[in-house]
Design a protein around this motif. Structure first.
Motif: not given
Length: 268
Positions: A23-25, A28-33, A42-44, A188-189
């Motif tokens: 996801a880091h690749l 994008e700024r994402l939230l992972l749960a 993953l939530v944008p 994730i950033q």
């Protein structure tokens, strides 16, 4: 700005620890749960579909494809806007498959997409396909959001359990706020290639190969490869044996890398 709810969720059939490096690749700024047994969501945090030229379905289809390439797990992107809703399933290097419903719930996809969906998720080709068939038939009581919610509920049989409030069809702002308060959620950033590489290495080092990359075993293996490779290369050169010379050079290169890895790892 369009007031109609627009949003997306990326469902990965893997634990968060496996998903995070990939996801880091995405940069994008994402939230992972966590999202149940063997699933992550993953939530944008941003809304690139509002700022760019591509609509939400193309944006998340690109993300899903990028995540799935080289990974051993599939990625299911759920998306919705004022006119349509649907999903895109990406798995490895294979062509992604998707299905679309119009806002009123009218099916606008191909039945073959559902069959491929079942096959790529490893579901029962008969019973599970039959359970999904109502989603491909007209239903005056079901709009596009209802279709996505039903699809997510169907995936509960595979272990998927979306956190409360992370429901398909909700506005992106609400999804983001709900994801932020999840106990096990992480951000994730993109922080540059060095952090992305470090995250990838950490996943590998925590796996079965870890002891052979770092620590006493790795140093012992590297020394042994050099101890064999150097004499083998000298012997091969005296006898003009290209095959044995290549084998010796390979052992030397691998042994050197084993011994240097620990130092290089500190610098990453």
């Amino acid at each position: 700005m369009n007031a109609t709810p627009v949003g997306a969720l990326l469902l990965c059939r893997a634990e968060p620890a496996e998903v995070s490096p990939a996801a880091h690749l995405l940069r994008e700024r994402l939230l992972l749960a966590p999202a149940g047994d063997g699933w992550s969501v993953l939530v944008p945090e941003g809304k690139p579909w509002l700022d760019g030229a591509d609509p939400v379905d193309r944006v998340v289809a690109g993300w899903a494809g990028a995540l799935a390439v080289g990974a051993g797990w599939p990625v299911l992107a759920l998306w919705w806007d004022g006119d349509r809703a649907g999903y895109t399933l990406a798995a490895g290097f294979r062509r992604a498959v998707g299905y679309v419903w119009l806002a009123d719930g009218t099916p606008a996809g191909e039945d073959e997409a559902m069959r491929t969906f079942v096959a790529r998720l490893g579901l029962d080709p008969v019973l599970d396909l039959q359970a999904l068939e109502p989603l491909t038939r007209p239903d005056p009581e079901a709009d596009s959001r209802t279709r996505l919610v039903a699809l997510a509920a169907f995936l509960a049989r595979t272990g998927l359990t979306l956190p409360a409030g992370l429901s398909p069809g909700e506005p992106a702002d609400r999804l983001r706020e709900v994801a932020r308060v999840q106990p096990a959620a992480g951000q994730i950033q993109w922080a540059g290639w060095r952090d992305a590489v470090r995250a990838e290495l950490e996943v590998v080092e925590e796996g079965p190969l870890g002891p052979w990359l770092l620590g006493p075993r790795a140093r012992l293996l590297g020394a042994a490869e050099l101890a064999v490779g150097i004499p083998l290369s000298l012997w091969a050169l005296r006898r003009s044996s290209a095959g044995w010379a290549f084998a010796g050079a390979l052992l030397i290169a691998h042994g050197t890398l084993e011994l240097a890895y620990e130092r290089l790892r500190v610098e990453v």
